[in-house]
Design an enzyme around this catalytic site. Structure first.
Site, PDB file in Angstrom:
ATOM      1  N   THR A  11     -12.779  82.100   9.325  1.00 11.35           N
ATOM      2  CA  THR A  11     -12.693  81.074   8.428  1.00 11.35           C
ATOM      3  C   THR A  11     -11.764  80.129   9.072  1.00 11.35           C
ATOM      4  O   THR A  11     -11.405  78.603   8.674  1.00 11.35           O
ATOM      5  CB  THR A  11     -11.773  81.758   7.226  1.00 11.35           C
ATOM      6  OG1 THR A  11     -10.730  82.418   7.862  1.00 11.35           O
ATOM      7  CG2 THR A  11     -12.905  82.454   6.318  1.00 11.35           C
ATOM      8  N   CYS A 150      -7.326  76.583  25.909  1.00 13.97           N
ATOM      9  CA  CYS A 150      -8.038  75.401  25.767  1.00 13.97           C
ATOM     10  C   CYS A 150      -7.881  74.237  26.885  1.00 13.97           C
ATOM     11  O   CYS A 150      -8.368  73.319  27.321  1.00 13.97           O
ATOM     12  CB  CYS A 150      -8.188  74.730  24.340  1.00 13.97           C
ATOM     13  SG  CYS A 150      -6.670  74.481  23.693  1.00 13.97           S
ATOM     14  N   GLY A 180      -6.276  71.823  18.135  1.00 13.28           N
ATOM     15  CA  GLY A 180      -5.667  72.864  18.974  1.00 13.28           C
ATOM     16  C   GLY A 180      -4.740  73.706  18.483  1.00 13.28           C
ATOM     17  O   GLY A 180      -4.521  75.052  18.738  1.00 13.28           O
ATOM     18  N   LYS A 205       1.033  79.177  29.862  1.00 15.71           N
ATOM     19  CA  LYS A 205      -0.493  79.404  29.736  1.00 15.71           C
ATOM     20  C   LYS A 205      -1.219  78.839  31.044  1.00 15.71           C
ATOM     21  O   LYS A 205      -1.850  79.429  31.686  1.00 15.71           O
ATOM     22  CB  LYS A 205      -1.153  79.621  28.548  1.00 15.71           C
ATOM     23  CG  LYS A 205      -0.763  80.558  27.497  1.00 15.71           C
ATOM     24  CD  LYS A 205      -1.425  80.160  26.113  1.00 15.71           C
ATOM     25  CE  LYS A 205      -0.590  80.689  24.876  1.00 15.71           C
ATOM     26  NZ  LYS A 205      -1.020  80.158  23.694  1.00 15.71           N
ATOM     27  N   HIS A 242      -8.751  67.466  24.360  1.00 18.51           N
ATOM     28  CA  HIS A 242      -7.744  67.529  24.900  1.00 18.51           C
ATOM     29  C   HIS A 242      -8.010  66.560  26.214  1.00 18.51           C
ATOM     30  O   HIS A 242      -8.670  66.856  27.120  1.00 18.51           O
ATOM     31  CB  HIS A 242      -7.303  68.787  25.477  1.00 18.51           C
ATOM     32  CG  HIS A 242      -6.656  69.699  24.406  1.00 18.51           C
ATOM     33  ND1 HIS A 242      -6.844  69.414  23.035  1.00 18.51           N
ATOM     34  CD2 HIS A 242      -6.386  71.059  24.410  1.00 18.51           C
ATOM     35  CE1 HIS A 242      -6.372  70.294  22.338  1.00 18.51           C
ATOM     36  NE2 HIS A 242      -6.168  71.453  23.184  1.00 18.51           N
TER      37      HIS A 242
HETATM   38  P1  NAP Z   1      -6.677  79.252  12.448  1.00 18.68           P
HETATM   39  O1  NAP Z   1      -7.576  77.921  11.911  1.00 18.68           O
HETATM   40  O2  NAP Z   1      -5.281  79.274  11.845  1.00 18.68           O
HETATM   41  O3  NAP Z   1      -7.604  80.538  12.086  1.00 18.68           O
HETATM   42  C1  NAP Z   1      -7.008  81.704  12.089  1.00 18.68           C
HETATM   43  C2  NAP Z   1      -8.108  82.921  11.596  1.00 18.68           C
HETATM   44  O4  NAP Z   1      -7.532  83.965  11.545  1.00 18.68           O
HETATM   45  C3  NAP Z   1      -8.625  82.789  10.275  1.00 18.68           C
HETATM   46  O5  NAP Z   1      -9.809  83.031   9.939  1.00 18.68           O
HETATM   47  C4  NAP Z   1      -7.701  83.670   9.291  1.00 18.68           C
HETATM   48  O6  NAP Z   1      -8.058  84.077   8.216  1.00 18.68           O
HETATM   49  C5  NAP Z   1      -7.466  84.750  10.239  1.00 18.68           C
HETATM   50  N1  NAP Z   1      -6.230  85.374  10.193  1.00 18.68           N
HETATM   51  C6  NAP Z   1      -5.124  84.945  10.116  1.00 18.68           C
HETATM   52  N2  NAP Z   1      -4.256  86.085   9.723  1.00 18.68           N
HETATM   53  C7  NAP Z   1      -4.964  87.204   9.784  1.00 18.68           C
HETATM   54  C8  NAP Z   1      -4.768  88.604   9.612  1.00 18.68           C
HETATM   55  N3  NAP Z   1      -3.314  88.989   9.453  1.00 18.68           N
HETATM   56  N4  NAP Z   1      -5.626  89.581   9.533  1.00 18.68           N
HETATM   57  C9  NAP Z   1      -6.868  89.113   9.936  1.00 18.68           C
HETATM   58  N5  NAP Z   1      -7.090  87.874  10.110  1.00 18.68           N
HETATM   59  C10 NAP Z   1      -6.229  87.015  10.068  1.00 18.68           C
HETATM   60  O7  NAP Z   1      -6.558  79.436  13.933  1.00 18.68           O
HETATM   61  P2  NAP Z   1      -7.512  78.742  14.932  1.00 18.68           P
HETATM   62  O8  NAP Z   1      -7.179  77.491  15.494  1.00 18.68           O
HETATM   63  O9  NAP Z   1      -8.856  78.977  14.735  1.00 18.68           O
HETATM   64  O10 NAP Z   1      -7.188  79.737  16.161  1.00 18.68           O
HETATM   65  C11 NAP Z   1      -7.571  81.236  16.363  1.00 18.68           C
HETATM   66  C12 NAP Z   1      -7.237  81.531  17.715  1.00 18.68           C
HETATM   67  O11 NAP Z   1      -7.840  81.042  18.713  1.00 18.68           O
HETATM   68  C13 NAP Z   1      -5.609  81.522  17.963  1.00 18.68           C
HETATM   69  O12 NAP Z   1      -5.380  82.710  18.779  1.00 18.68           O
HETATM   70  C14 NAP Z   1      -5.580  80.660  19.145  1.00 18.68           C
HETATM   71  O13 NAP Z   1      -4.492  80.453  19.899  1.00 18.68           O
HETATM   72  C15 NAP Z   1      -6.955  80.523  19.662  1.00 18.68           C
HETATM   73  N6  NAP Z   1      -7.284  79.231  20.308  1.00 18.68           N
HETATM   74  C16 NAP Z   1      -7.394  78.039  19.596  1.00 18.68           C
HETATM   75  C17 NAP Z   1      -7.796  77.045  20.057  1.00 18.68           C
HETATM   76  C18 NAP Z   1      -8.018  75.838  19.182  1.00 18.68           C
HETATM   77  O14 NAP Z   1      -8.525  74.675  19.969  1.00 18.68           O
HETATM   78  N7  NAP Z   1      -7.780  75.660  18.096  1.00 18.68           N
HETATM   79  C19 NAP Z   1      -8.257  76.850  21.456  1.00 18.68           C
HETATM   80  C20 NAP Z   1      -8.263  78.055  22.265  1.00 18.68           C
HETATM   81  C21 NAP Z   1      -7.728  79.022  21.504  1.00 18.68           C
HETATM   82  P3  NAP Z   1      -7.811  83.319   6.614  1.00 18.68           P
HETATM   83  O15 NAP Z   1      -8.543  82.018   6.656  1.00 18.68           O
HETATM   84  O16 NAP Z   1      -8.065  84.404   5.763  1.00 18.68           O
HETATM   85  O17 NAP Z   1      -6.330  83.200   6.585  1.00 18.68           O
END
Ligand code: NAP
Length: 346
Positions: A11, A150, A180, A205, A242
């Site tokens: 999500t 990223c 990000g 990182k 980025h």
């Molecule tokens: P985000 O928008 O906050 O999404 C987090 C996801 O994890 C949501 O689906 C959330 O579900 C779920 N979640 C949160 N707490 C949880 C729990 N206790 N148990 C199970 N599911 C849980 O974060 P994001 O930006 O997509 O990033 C996700 C990961 O990718 C992170 O580790 C981040 O560091 C990494 N990342 C992100 C980027 C980027 O550009 N954004 C790039 C590289 C890596 P709900 O909706 O139900 O809360």
């Protein structure tokens, strides 16, 4: 061949990109989505605040979101993509790998572990065979592989292209988009009309993951590259993409044209998500490129762009850019998934 896949953390900002990229994928068929307990049990269309620029695919909108736990993931899923917060992933990913699932993950936990492949397929596909070491050491039937952060994934392809010139040091200053930080990462009051000169953990990182990615794998272990990387990371009010300013110290003194040619010569792979060329290079006639808004979607968001290449007293300086939630996250994991299939791990 059809491979049934699931998304953990479906999500969120990266999870939504996964769904967009998997729609009509030639190999992967999305079978299951998970998120937090707050979302579990809801249809995906209700659980996700959809923010991606294409509609939710109809067949995904009606999927019921599952809990993120080994016992809740159906056995007939062949491959899991993970975009969980790392604090959640560090507990659940090993449980899933132990239960026999192969996981291609974005989360930062274990990226630098000795037995976890950290891969950008066009740069270090051979590191994937660390899976054998991982299975021996951990006794898993499944596997855990990672794509880099990223900001790291934007710079490392360009550094790989410089390696033949004797890469010694890389100093980088980043201008990173708000996506990000995920959907709840930075508030509008923090970022509009502002720049945040600190992103927790990001500099470390870039400094560590780059050296592992550029390292050599001898069949048993990865010897990290001895390049010194020094990073300064900044959050800016762009939405996606980025941009990074890199200053590389080299043993040799190539001309700007030679550096551009080396970057241009990085071929893509014969995998569905790999671009024809890994790096698009702008010449001196376009000194104001790449830019996030104009260039982040090159190669369907999977190409890195570079420009502003100039010789310096110690080597070369340039700017590079990639789409942080596609090449930097979901697209990177999907490409690693394609490599896992190609190499017979899935
Ligand atoms: P985000 O928008 O906050 O999404 C987090 C996801 O994890 C949501 O689906 C959330 O579900 C779920 N979640 C949160 N707490 C949880 C729990 N206790 N148990 C199970 N599911 C849980 O974060 P994001 O930006 O997509 O990033 C996700 C990961 O990718 C992170 O580790 C981040 O560091 C990494 N990342 C992100 C980027 C980027 O550009 N954004 C790039 C590289 C890596 P709900 O909706 O139900 O809360």
């Amino acid at each position: 061949m059809s491979v049934r896949v699931g998304i953990l953390g479906a999500t969120g900002a990266v999870g939504q990109r996964f769904i967009q990229l998997l729609d009509d994928h030639p190999t992967f068929e999305l079978a299951t989505v998970t998120a937090s307990d707050d979302s579990a049990g809801k249809p995906y269309r209700e659980a996700a605040k959809w923010r991606v620029d294409t509609p939710i695919p109809e067949d995904v909108a009606d999927l019921t979101v599952r809990r993120t736990a080994a016992e809740d993931v159906p056995d007939d899923v062949d491959l899991l993509f993970s975009s969980l917060p790392s604090s959640v992933a560090e507990a659940v990913e090993p449980e899933l790998a132990e239960a026999g699932f192969v996981i291609s993950s974005n989360s930062s936990n274990e990226r630098t572990a000795d037995d976890v492949p950290l891969t950008i397929p066009e740069v270090n596909a051979d590191h994937l065979d660390l899976i054998e070491v991982q299975r021996d050491e951990r006794g898993w039937d499944g596997a855990l592989i990672k794509n880099p952060n990223c900001s790291t994934i934007t710079m490392v392809p360009t550094l790989a292209a410089l390696d033949d010139f004797g890469l010694k040091r890389a100093h980088v200053s980043t201008l990173q988009a708000v996506s990000g930080a995920g959907y709840s990462g930075v508030t509008s009051m923090e970022i509009i009309d502002n720049v945040l000169p600190h992103i927790g953990g990001e500099e470390e990182k870039m400094e560590t993951e780059s050296r592992k990615l550029l390292g050599t794998f001898d069949g048993a272990a990865v010897t990290w590259h001895d390049v010194e990387v020094s990073a300064s990371c900044n959050r800016v009010p762009s939405l996606d993409g980025h941009l990074e300013n890199v200053f590389a110290d080299l043993a040799e003194r190539p001309s700007a044209d030679e550096v551009a040619d080396a970057m241009r010569s990085t071929e893509g792979l014969d995998l569905p998500s790999s671009p024809d060329r890994l790096i698009h290079v702008f010449g001196p006639d376009e000194p104001d490129r790449p830019q996030p808004r104009l260039d982040r979607m090159r190669g369907r968001g999977m190409q890195v762009s570079a420009g502003g290449i100039q010789e310096t007293a110690r080597g070369v300086k340039y700017n590079c850019l990639s789409h942080n939630t596609i090449r930097g996250a979901a697209g990177a994991s999907v490409l690693n998934g394609e490599l896992l299939v190609e190499n017979g791990w899935v």
